[in-house]
Design a protein around this motif. Structure first.
Motif, PDB file in Angstrom:
ATOM      1  N   LEU A   7       0.863  -1.178   0.000  1.00  0.00           N
ATOM      2  CA  LEU A   7       0.000   0.000   0.000  1.00  0.00           C
ATOM      3  C   LEU A   7       0.897   1.225   0.000  1.00  0.00           C
ATOM      4  N   LEU A   8       0.659   2.118  -0.962  1.00  0.00           N
ATOM      5  CA  LEU A   8       1.381   3.381  -1.031  1.00  0.00           C
ATOM      6  C   LEU A   8       0.432   4.499  -0.646  1.00  0.00           C
ATOM      7  N   GLY A   9       0.947   5.502   0.057  1.00  0.00           N
ATOM      8  CA  GLY A   9       0.133   6.646   0.424  1.00  0.00           C
ATOM      9  C   GLY A   9       0.967   7.903   0.515  1.00  0.00           C
ATOM     10  N   SER A  10       0.331   9.039   0.186  1.00  0.00           N
ATOM     11  CA  SER A  10       0.988  10.338   0.289  1.00  0.00           C
ATOM     12  C   SER A  10      -0.063  11.402   0.548  1.00  0.00           C
ATOM     13  N   ASN A  11       0.270  12.349   1.444  1.00  0.00           N
ATOM     14  CA  ASN A  11      -0.649  13.480   1.629  1.00  0.00           C
ATOM     15  C   ASN A  11       0.087  14.820   1.652  1.00  0.00           C
ATOM     16  N   SER A  37      -3.442  -0.603  -8.615  1.00  0.00           N
ATOM     17  CA  SER A  37      -4.844  -0.194  -8.504  1.00  0.00           C
ATOM     18  C   SER A  37      -4.989   1.230  -9.022  1.00  0.00           C
ATOM     19  N   SER A  38      -6.226   1.654  -9.126  1.00  0.00           N
ATOM     20  CA  SER A  38      -6.495   3.064  -9.366  1.00  0.00           C
ATOM     21  C   SER A  38      -5.986   3.853  -8.171  1.00  0.00           C
ATOM     22  N   LEU A  39      -5.941   5.170  -8.324  1.00  0.00           N
ATOM     23  CA  LEU A  39      -5.628   6.050  -7.203  1.00  0.00           C
ATOM     24  C   LEU A  39      -6.926   6.344  -6.453  1.00  0.00           C
ATOM     25  N   TYR A  40      -6.817   6.417  -5.135  1.00  0.00           N
ATOM     26  CA  TYR A  40      -7.972   6.701  -4.282  1.00  0.00           C
ATOM     27  C   TYR A  40      -7.634   7.864  -3.373  1.00  0.00           C
ATOM     28  N   GLU A  41      -8.510   8.867  -3.361  1.00  0.00           N
ATOM     29  CA  GLU A  41      -8.330   9.969  -2.419  1.00  0.00           C
ATOM     30  C   GLU A  41      -9.066   9.614  -1.139  1.00  0.00           C
ATOM     31  N   THR A  42      -8.382   9.823  -0.037  1.00  0.00           N
ATOM     32  CA  THR A  42      -8.838   9.297   1.244  1.00  0.00           C
ATOM     33  C   THR A  42      -8.709  10.339   2.328  1.00  0.00           C
ATOM     34  N   ILE A  54      -3.614  10.353  -1.040  1.00  0.00           N
ATOM     35  CA  ILE A  54      -3.876   9.517  -2.207  1.00  0.00           C
ATOM     36  C   ILE A  54      -3.227   8.187  -1.885  1.00  0.00           C
ATOM     37  N   ASN A  55      -3.993   7.118  -2.048  1.00  0.00           N
ATOM     38  CA  ASN A  55      -3.518   5.759  -1.782  1.00  0.00           C
ATOM     39  C   ASN A  55      -3.620   4.920  -3.039  1.00  0.00           C
ATOM     40  N   GLN A  56      -2.768   3.906  -3.095  1.00  0.00           N
ATOM     41  CA  GLN A  56      -2.760   2.962  -4.204  1.00  0.00           C
ATOM     42  C   GLN A  56      -2.142   1.659  -3.716  1.00  0.00           C
TER      43      GLN A  56
END
Length: 159
Positions: A7-11, A37-42, A54-56
């Protein structure tokens, strides 16, 4: 070869560009990336006053042992400017090992499957996109089943 889900994430900063750069570094140093995966805003989880993430989820194939995968992704985080000052604080990049094949690992500093993945919508949404029928080796439920039982109501939207 072992199939690994990360799981990748950045804010912070250009979040999508950061995830692309992290994926490139993982492909060059950890293993061949076979799916994204698609990008998901969380909404921020844990410390909810932080900027949205944004997570992927990415899937890779590697011959490296789990501890080496962890060391390499931690080195990538550091090289990309990750600092660890506040628990659940804002971060340029976060890389978590969700699954390492079917292995169950519980060692100091390395727990796989990720111990919180079944509680987090921002993890299960992109994971479910790639592997809805993947069975959690400890909980003995598919990702789709875990999503249906989820109590996390943070907003996670596909970009």
């Amino acid at each position: 070869m072992i199939k690994v889900f990360l799981l990748l994430g950045s804010n912070l900063g250009n979040r999508a560009e950061t995830l692309n750069k992290a994926t490139e570094l993982i492909a060059n140093g950890v293993g061949m990336v076979t799916a994204k995966s698609s990008l998901y805003e969380t909404q921020s989880w844990g410390k909810t006053d932080e900027p949205d993430y944004i997570n992927q989820v990415i899937v890779l194939q590697t011959n490296l042992p789990a501890r080496s995968v962890l060391n390499k992704v931690l080195a990538i985080e550091l090289a990309m400017g990750r600092t660890r000052e506040v628990k659940w604080g804002a971060r340029i990049i976060d890389i978590d090992i969700l699954f390492y094949g079917d292995d169950v690992i519980d060692e100091p500093g390395l727990v796989v499957p990720h111990p919180q993945l079944h509680n987090r919508r921002f993890t299960l949404e992109p994971l479910g996109e790639l592997a809805p029928d993947l069975q959690h080796p400890v909980l003995k439920k598919t990702i789709l089943q875990l999503k249906s039982e989820l109590k996390d109501d943070l907003i996670v939207k596909k970009l």
